[in-house]
Motif scaffolding. Structure first.
Motif, PDB file in Angstrom:
ATOM      1  N   GLU B 287       0.733  -0.964  -0.047  1.00 45.82           N
ATOM      2  CA  GLU B 287      -0.055   0.005   0.196  1.00 45.82           C
ATOM      3  C   GLU B 287       0.861   1.182  -0.162  1.00 45.82           C
ATOM      4  N   TYR B 288       2.213   1.157   0.311  1.00 44.72           N
ATOM      5  CA  TYR B 288       2.864   2.382   0.420  1.00 44.72           C
ATOM      6  C   TYR B 288       3.797   2.572  -0.985  1.00 44.72           C
ATOM      7  N   GLU B 289       3.053   3.626  -1.611  1.00 39.92           N
ATOM      8  CA  GLU B 289       3.502   3.736  -2.984  1.00 39.92           C
ATOM      9  C   GLU B 289       4.945   4.126  -3.141  1.00 39.92           C
ATOM     10  N   SER B 290       5.422   4.818  -2.177  1.00 42.44           N
ATOM     11  CA  SER B 290       7.033   5.236  -2.532  1.00 42.44           C
ATOM     12  C   SER B 290       7.764   4.142  -2.166  1.00 42.44           C
ATOM     13  N   ALA B 291       7.426   3.266  -1.165  1.00 43.57           N
ATOM     14  CA  ALA B 291       8.236   2.159  -0.922  1.00 43.57           C
ATOM     15  C   ALA B 291       8.102   0.920  -2.155  1.00 43.57           C
ATOM     16  N   VAL B 292       6.952   1.073  -2.750  1.00 41.34           N
ATOM     17  CA  VAL B 292       6.804  -0.096  -3.876  1.00 41.34           C
ATOM     18  C   VAL B 292       7.633   0.413  -4.886  1.00 41.34           C
ATOM     19  N   ARG B 293       7.640   1.794  -5.131  1.00 42.30           N
ATOM     20  CA  ARG B 293       8.608   2.519  -6.146  1.00 42.30           C
ATOM     21  C   ARG B 293       9.899   2.391  -5.971  1.00 42.30           C
ATOM     22  N   LEU B 294      10.262   2.382  -4.875  1.00 40.68           N
ATOM     23  CA  LEU B 294      11.798   2.010  -4.519  1.00 40.68           C
ATOM     24  C   LEU B 294      12.263   0.497  -4.938  1.00 40.68           C
ATOM     25  N   ALA B 295      11.094  -0.004  -4.464  1.00 45.67           N
ATOM     26  CA  ALA B 295      11.475  -1.802  -4.500  1.00 45.67           C
ATOM     27  C   ALA B 295      11.466  -1.991  -6.080  1.00 45.67           C
ATOM     28  N   VAL B 296      10.476  -1.447  -6.799  1.00 40.95           N
ATOM     29  CA  VAL B 296      10.606  -1.471  -8.196  1.00 40.95           C
ATOM     30  C   VAL B 296      11.739  -1.223  -8.966  1.00 40.95           C
ATOM     31  N   GLY B 297      12.194  -0.200  -8.420  1.00 42.65           N
ATOM     32  CA  GLY B 297      13.710   0.509  -8.972  1.00 42.65           C
ATOM     33  C   GLY B 297      14.552  -0.473  -8.883  1.00 42.65           C
ATOM     34  N   LYS B 298      14.603  -1.152  -7.665  1.00 42.68           N
ATOM     35  CA  LYS B 298      15.752  -2.293  -7.526  1.00 42.68           C
ATOM     36  C   LYS B 298      15.407  -3.395  -8.037  1.00 42.68           C
ATOM     37  N   VAL B 299      14.154  -3.830  -8.497  1.00 43.03           N
ATOM     38  CA  VAL B 299      13.827  -4.996  -9.179  1.00 43.03           C
ATOM     39  C   VAL B 299      14.365  -4.765 -10.648  1.00 43.03           C
ATOM     40  N   ARG B 300      14.267  -3.603 -10.960  1.00 41.50           N
ATOM     41  CA  ARG B 300      14.784  -3.107 -12.465  1.00 41.50           C
ATOM     42  C   ARG B 300      16.213  -3.434 -12.518  1.00 41.50           C
ATOM     43  N   GLU B 301      17.085  -3.023 -11.446  1.00 41.78           N
ATOM     44  CA  GLU B 301      18.439  -3.409 -11.362  1.00 41.78           C
ATOM     45  C   GLU B 301      18.587  -4.702 -11.631  1.00 41.78           C
ATOM     46  N   PHE B 302      17.854  -5.704 -10.864  1.00 45.49           N
ATOM     47  CA  PHE B 302      18.096  -7.245 -10.900  1.00 45.49           C
ATOM     48  C   PHE B 302      17.742  -7.681 -12.174  1.00 45.49           C
ATOM     49  N   LEU B 303      16.922  -7.066 -12.707  1.00 40.31           N
ATOM     50  CA  LEU B 303      16.370  -7.298 -14.367  1.00 40.31           C
ATOM     51  C   LEU B 303      17.593  -7.180 -15.221  1.00 40.31           C
ATOM     52  N   MET B 304      18.222  -5.942 -14.891  1.00 37.72           N
ATOM     53  CA  MET B 304      19.217  -5.701 -15.906  1.00 37.72           C
ATOM     54  C   MET B 304      20.542  -6.362 -15.818  1.00 37.72           C
ATOM     55  N   ASP B 305      20.611  -6.986 -14.373  1.00 40.89           N
ATOM     56  CA  ASP B 305      22.027  -7.764 -14.168  1.00 40.89           C
ATOM     57  C   ASP B 305      22.191  -8.939 -15.109  1.00 40.89           C
ATOM     58  N   ASP B 306      23.524  -9.222 -15.301  1.00 39.34           N
ATOM     59  CA  ASP B 306      23.685 -10.377 -16.042  1.00 39.34           C
ATOM     60  C   ASP B 306      23.491 -11.694 -15.506  1.00 39.34           C
ATOM     61  N   ASP B 307      23.454 -11.609 -14.126  1.00 37.44           N
ATOM     62  CA  ASP B 307      23.359 -12.906 -13.319  1.00 37.44           C
ATOM     63  C   ASP B 307      21.968 -13.437 -13.572  1.00 37.44           C
ATOM     64  N   PRO B 308      21.703 -14.398 -13.990  1.00 37.82           N
ATOM     65  CA  PRO B 308      20.447 -15.317 -14.257  1.00 37.82           C
ATOM     66  C   PRO B 308      19.862 -15.524 -12.880  1.00 37.82           C
ATOM     67  N   ASN B 309      20.341 -15.592 -11.661  1.00 39.72           N
ATOM     68  CA  ASN B 309      19.431 -15.695 -10.607  1.00 39.72           C
ATOM     69  C   ASN B 309      18.944 -14.516 -10.274  1.00 39.72           C
ATOM     70  N   LEU B 310      19.441 -13.172 -10.372  1.00 33.88           N
ATOM     71  CA  LEU B 310      18.813 -11.937 -10.077  1.00 33.88           C
ATOM     72  C   LEU B 310      17.759 -11.794 -11.054  1.00 33.88           C
ATOM     73  N   LYS B 311      18.142 -12.209 -12.229  1.00 28.90           N
ATOM     74  CA  LYS B 311      17.165 -12.023 -13.145  1.00 28.90           C
ATOM     75  C   LYS B 311      15.947 -12.538 -12.822  1.00 28.90           C
ATOM     76  N   TYR B 312      16.016 -13.819 -12.426  1.00 28.53           N
ATOM     77  CA  TYR B 312      14.809 -14.497 -12.198  1.00 28.53           C
ATOM     78  C   TYR B 312      14.055 -14.312 -11.014  1.00 28.53           C
ATOM     79  N   LEU B 313      15.025 -13.836 -10.028  1.00 24.88           N
ATOM     80  CA  LEU B 313      14.253 -13.394  -8.702  1.00 24.88           C
ATOM     81  C   LEU B 313      13.520 -11.975  -8.982  1.00 24.88           C
ATOM     82  N   GLY B 314      14.220 -11.116  -9.939  1.00 22.32           N
ATOM     83  CA  GLY B 314      13.550  -9.945 -10.272  1.00 22.32           C
ATOM     84  C   GLY B 314      12.016 -10.179 -10.998  1.00 22.32           C
ATOM     85  N   LEU B 315      12.106 -11.176 -11.769  1.00 19.56           N
ATOM     86  CA  LEU B 315      10.923 -11.477 -12.454  1.00 19.56           C
ATOM     87  C   LEU B 315       9.787 -11.862 -11.209  1.00 19.56           C
ATOM     88  N   GLN B 316      10.351 -12.797 -10.522  1.00 18.95           N
ATOM     89  CA  GLN B 316       9.484 -13.420  -9.599  1.00 18.95           C
ATOM     90  C   GLN B 316       8.883 -12.286  -8.691  1.00 18.95           C
TER      91      GLN B 316
END
Lengths: 161, 940
Positions: B287-316
């Motif tokens: 429910e906390y928009e700002s927190a979610v924004r922040l988290a999604v920003g980090k997820v994006r970093e995960f997705l951009m990462d070369d490490d398949p683990n991070l990518k997978y977890l980011g998608l999850q």
């Protein structure tokens, strides 16, 4: 929590199994067969997680050995990867650049180390140094006991009892 | 029985020898192992503990890695356990914790060994014993050893204490009553400064909180402190896990926690902790928009990462966010789509799920297009994964997101032509389902069906057979929309249909039957001329169909000619001439002749039916091609009458019927279902069933024309007609409504429910009263807002919508453990509750439900806080008193517990007011026992 730990060689040979949840002997062989097949067939550059029967298996390959740990759905995969790495480092420190042969011949010692690291499926000790110290202490306990046991007089005493 | 000799002991093979021998494999692995096992069996009986323990070690090796049974060594293991030597103990404990299970017979004997070692001064022995307990504990062991574990929980050896803490979890699981004893000490350990112990305790609580988070809400302040103060990532991860369970239960807690979690998110360098923060935010703090924004920003970093683990977890993580914040997925659309072609199947599936989460009615066609293209070029497994998820997403909630059904039907057709497609059955179901539910799509459906049927190549693919059966059914059922029925007929009878399994072949033949009847009907009854009247062509099918039936029902008996006027829906572009009909009949004879000898009854019978009608009509067709129609009055009328009847029987529509429809039919007066059928004759003779009670699936017309129908039957099977059939026909004539109309029942060979047309029911005002009522109740057409093009009506049944809701009843797990924890944390009332609550008294689960209700009560929020606080503390007091009374454990413990309670109250609350009041209340305890302790206002 961690449900079990498996070490499987690249050829599919089991090197270590540790079960923190109740599995019957039959289930154990089945689990190993299933997971072994699934994990060994995965390519090198894929992610280290496998969904398996509603649980997750985190695995990592070190040299010719696959270290696998099975965890719950909402456990942290990256944390488990760190635990695996931690375990490998401790083994490495204990055996001095560990290789598969070390684990084959010192199978029980690998267990003892794992027991220091994990208890009831949870990480117990995060310090490598502490674990090394604890293992050394227990080893010396075992050694003294062994010396006593293998002394000739002891054997004779046993035999003539 | 001789034990091993001295020599045996001296030259016993060590574990190393065994391993070496196994590796050399001089005599083969199995042989070697069985030899070793023989030795072990002998050695393990030795009186010498060293020999015994070595044997045990070897055995546990073989059992561990080669999976040999070691249950025979259970008792020797216990003997080794009793050895004073540490090395022996170690081997024994290892063997025991590996091999013992709940049904091991000697399990009872181990209690004392464990107790002895738990009390040992050697911390390693204690540790071994704890470890073993954690693994093999059953109810008895847990109960008997609870006092020891309790003592160890405050051991001054940190090494022992943290292990005891970890083991407590298993003891709780097995023996929930131990919570009463140990819980306070466990909670005390939360304040320990040692990170190792803290890590252990937090680990235990995170496991406990997974199972029943609500019980641990009162401990939130302690967890909060740990979260803020913790330096160790291991601990932070676990505390976050606890909060992700607690936060959804208590909005104030979430509000409080969101800030520190965001701090961690911003500052931590460890990926594992970062991921845990992300997961906490997206699951519990969404429910906390700002927190979610922040988290999604980090997820994006995960997705951009070369490490398949991070990518997978980011998608999850994205998938979890997607439920509430779809924008997060759309922002990362490119990455997600790109991941569809990742090398890793796990990542592919994860991104597929995400793509499906993005689907809405606006983009469903584009996304499906993209996905089908991916499906075309991916491996079979993933291809079917894609197709399956398209199918399930599009059909969700009765095709909620589909606006353009024409498009969807053609997509289905296209999907079934993808080479790897194995989703035949699902496509089959949907094709039929859509055909039944959505009237407007039928022309397109027939077009797609034709497209599938005429391709002989598809017949070879066994995965597609079920799709083909749906296509055959649709083209037969809705043949009036076909442009060229003759072509359809050829497709249905093509030689390669012999590749189909008999059940589907039956459907083909039946469809051919329908097509033939349709052709004959258009040719004869309408005088061979097809008037493709443009006005009727594109009528909404519902209107024209219902109109036709209405008029038909009214007029058919008096005047057969009237009927044909209305049946002008056909769009046939190829003219059906006498000549083509003759060709058609020849084709049927040619194709089905051999099938009369088929071994499959279904195929054989249907072929026979079809040939029967060919035989019947052929002479007349030939006749009428020579003579004028008027000449063949006598027989011709009869034949065309029959054809008309058949056609009408077929053109009655099928509609979905709710599963419970049958149940809603009230039993007609005097119909006795449960009595012996031997009396049937008599009962039926007595009662002239009132026609208004008819509940047959047949059209009313069949009741009226029962005679002609039975005539027809007799004619068709003229050679078989004998007394019994005529008796049967007679019976049918009298009690037609107890029979399923034969035209209908023949046609259903797939297990699709026989059905009535819902829209028809609405405007039939004849005697099908009951049926109308049922369908009017159960069918709720639902319209969607228009999007340029109006969405066709999708017929729905009530039950379909209701069922999933009804099934989702949350189940409370682990009742006893959480109950015990509640007792300790909240206390519990001892006396039976006041009358209003008495019905809840014996059911913990229902009690809990009531409790939950109160917890989620919004009042908790504002004004009543003060009152709540007062009450809760007083309740707490009451409980602890009550508990002391009923507690049978040693007084010392009681004392400690009381101390603990007091302490906790002190440390936990700023709600001192009301305290003295509570003491007063405690005097007259439990009069006011409220069922539900309210959570104190701990964090505000």
């Amino acid at each position: 929590m961690i449900h079990f730990v498996l070490l499987i060689s690249r050829q599919g040979k089991v090197r270590l199994t540790k079960w923190y949840s109740p599995y019957s002997q039959k289930e154990r062989t089945k689990v190993i067969r299933e997971l072994g097949g699934e994990i060994l067939s995965r390519g090198p550059k894929l992610c280290n997680f496998v969904d398996w029967r509603g649980l997750k298996v985190v695995y990592k390959r070190y040299a010719s050995l696959y270290f696998c740990m099975c965890i719950d759905q909402d456990d942290n995969e990256l944390e488990v990867l760190e635990i695996i790495h931690h375990f490998v480092e401790i083994l490495d420190r204990y055996f001095g650049s560990v290789c598969e042969l070390d684990l084959i011949f010192n199978f029980h010692k690998a267990y003892y180390i794992l027991d220091e690291l994990l208890l009831a499926g949870e990480l117990q000790e995060s310090s490598k140094k502490t674990i090394a110290r604890l293992i050394a202490a227990q080893d010396s306990l075992v050694e003294t006991a062994k010396e006593q046991a293998s002394s000739i007089s002891n054997i004779i005493a046993q035999a003539t009892k | 029985m001789s034990g091993p000799s001295l020599m045996d002991s001296l030259f016993q093979r060590s574990l190393e020898d065994i391993i070496k021998g196994l590796r050399q494999q001089l005599i083969g692995e199995q042989a070697f192992i069985s030899k070793a096992l023989d030795e072990i069996r002998k050695e393990i009986k030795s009186t010498d503990l060293s020999t015994k323990s070595t044997a045990l070690l070897k055995l546990s090796y073989l059992s561990n890695l080669h999976f040999h049974d070691m249950s025979f060594a259970a008792f020797p293991a216990l003997e080794v356990l009793s050895s004073p030597r540490f090395s022996h103990k170690k081997i024994a404990y290892h063997a025991i914790s590996f091999s013992f299970h709940d049904s091991t017979p000697v399990l009872l004997l181990i209690t004392n060994h464990l107790r002895k070692d738990l009390n040992s001064t050697n911390e390693f022995e204690v540790s071994l014993s704890l470890q073993c307990l954690s693994r093999i504990a059953n109810v008895d062991l847990a109960r008997d050893l609870t006092p020891e574990v309790f003592t160890l929980l405050s051991s001054n050896k940190l090494y022992v204490r943290k292990r005891a803490v970890a083991v407590v979890l298993r003891v709780f699981e097995k023996y929930p009553d131990s919570v009463r004893v140990c819980f306070k000490r466990l909670v005390e350990n939360l304040e320990n400064s040692d990170p190792q112990i803290l890590s252990s305790v937090v680990g235990v609580f995170s496991e406990l909180a997974c199972k029943d988070p609500r019980s641990y809400l009162p401990l939130a302040p302690e967890f909060y402190k740990i979260l803020v103060d913790s330096k160790s990532n291991w601990i932070s991860i676990k505390v976050l896990k606890i909060f992700s369970k607690l936060a959804p239960l208590e909005p104030r807690l979430a509000k409080r926690v969101v800030e520190p979690v965001c701090d961690l998110l911003r500052n931590t360098g460890a990926k594992s902790l970062l991921f845990e923060c992300i997961r906490t935010v997206v699951t519990s703090l969404s429910e906390y928009e700002s927190a979610v924004r922040l988290a999604v920003g980090k997820v994006r970093e995960f997705l951009m990462d070369d490490d398949p683990n991070l990518k997978y977890l980011g998608l999850q993580a994205l998938r979890i966010v997607a439920e509430k914040h779809l924008w997060a997925v759309s922002e990362n659309k490119e990455v997600v789509i790109k991941s569809l072609s990742d090398a890793d199947p796990n990542i592919k599936i994860e991104s597929l799920r995400l793509v499906m989460a993005m689907v809405s009615e606006h983009n469903v066609s584009e996304i499906s297009r993209v996905l089908v293209n991916y499906a075309l070029k991916s491996d079979p497994v993933f291809c079917n994964e894609i197709l399956g998820s398209i199918l399930s997403t599009c059909s969700r909630n009765l095709y909620e997101i589909i606006v353009d059904f024409d498009w969807y039907v053609s997509l289905l057709g296209e999907m079934s032509r993808i080479p790897h497609c194995q989703m035949g059955e699902e496509i089959e179901n949907q094709l039929i389902d859509i055909g039944l539910r959505v009237k407007d799509v039928r022309p397109e459906l027939v077009r797609v069906a034709r497209y599938l049927l005429i391709d002989p190549a598809l017949l070879g693919n066994s995965f597609l057979h079920s799709v083909l059966s749906a296509a055959a059914w649709a083209s037969g059922e809705y043949v009036e929309f076909s442009r060229n029925p003759l072509e359809l007929m050829e497709a249905l009878l093509q030689p390669r249909t012999s590749l189909l399994p008999p059940s589907i072949r039956g459907i083909y033949i039946q469809s051919a039957f329908k097509v033939l009847v349709f052709c004959l009907h258009t040719c004869f009854v309408r005088g061979g001329s097809i008037v493709p009247s443009a006005s009727l062509n594109n009528l909404p099918a519902g209107v024209s169909a219902s109109a036709s039936y209405e008029s038909f029902d009214e007029f058919s008996v008096e005047n057969g000619a009237d009927v044909t006027v209305v049946h002008g829906q056909t769009r046939a572009s190829a003219p059906i001439t006498k000549e083509s009909i003759v060709n058609l009949l020849n084709l049927v004879e040619l194709a089905l002749g051999p099938l009369l000898g088929s071994h499959d009854v279904e195929v054989q019978e249907r072929a026979r039916n079809l040939l029967g009608i060919v035989d019947l009509t052929k002479p007349e067709v030939l006749n009428s091609s020579v003579q004028e129609k008027d000449d063949s009055e006598g027989k011709g009328v009869e034949t065309s009458q029959i054809i008309k009847l058949m056609h009408d029987a077929f053109s009655k529509e099928l509609g979905p019927v709710s599963l419970s429809a049958q149940g809603k039919v009230s039993l007609p007066d005097g119909l006795v279902l449960k009595e012996n059928l031997g009396d049937l004759e008599m009962i039926c003779g007595d009662i002239e069933p009132p026609s208004s009670n008819s509940f047959s699936f047949g059209s009313p017309y069949e009741e009226k024309d029962g005679l002609s129908f039975s005539n027809l039957q007799i004619k068709e099977d003229s050679e078989q007609s004998n007394e019994s059939t005529s008796l049967l026909a007679e019976h049918r004539k009298r009690h037609g409504l107890y029979y399923l109309p034969s035209g209908k029942s023949e046609l259903i060979s797939n297990d699709y429910p026989p059905a009535n047309d819902p829209t028809l029911q609405c405007d039939i005002n004849d005697n099908d009263d009951n049926l109308v009522k049922i369908t009017a109740e159960s069918l709720v057409p639902k319209r969607k807002p228009n999007h340029g093009k109006p969405r066709p009506v999708v017929v729905k049944l009530n039950e379909v919508d209701e069922k999933p809701v009804a099934m989702k009843q949350p189940e409370s797990r682990d009742g006893s453990l959480s109950g015990a924890v509640r007792d300790v944390l909240f206390g519990r009332e001892d006396i039976p509750p006041t009358s209003s609550q008495s019905n809840l008294s014996n059911k913990p689960s229902s009690k809990r439900k009531g409790k939950e209700k109160q917890h989620t009560d919004p009042h908790l929020e504002s004004k009543e806080n003060v009152i709540d606080d007062g009450n809760s503390s007083s309740r707490r007091k009451d409980r602890s008193h009550g508990k002391e009374r009923r507690h049978r454990s040693p007084r010392k413990k009681n004392f400690e517990e009381r101390k603990d309670t007091d302490q906790k109250e002190k440390e936990k609350s700023r709600r001192h007011h009301g305290r003295h009041k509570s003491r007063q209340r405690a005097e007259e305890p439990l009069k006011v026992t409220a069922q539900t302790p309210v959570i104190p206002d701990f964090l505000l």
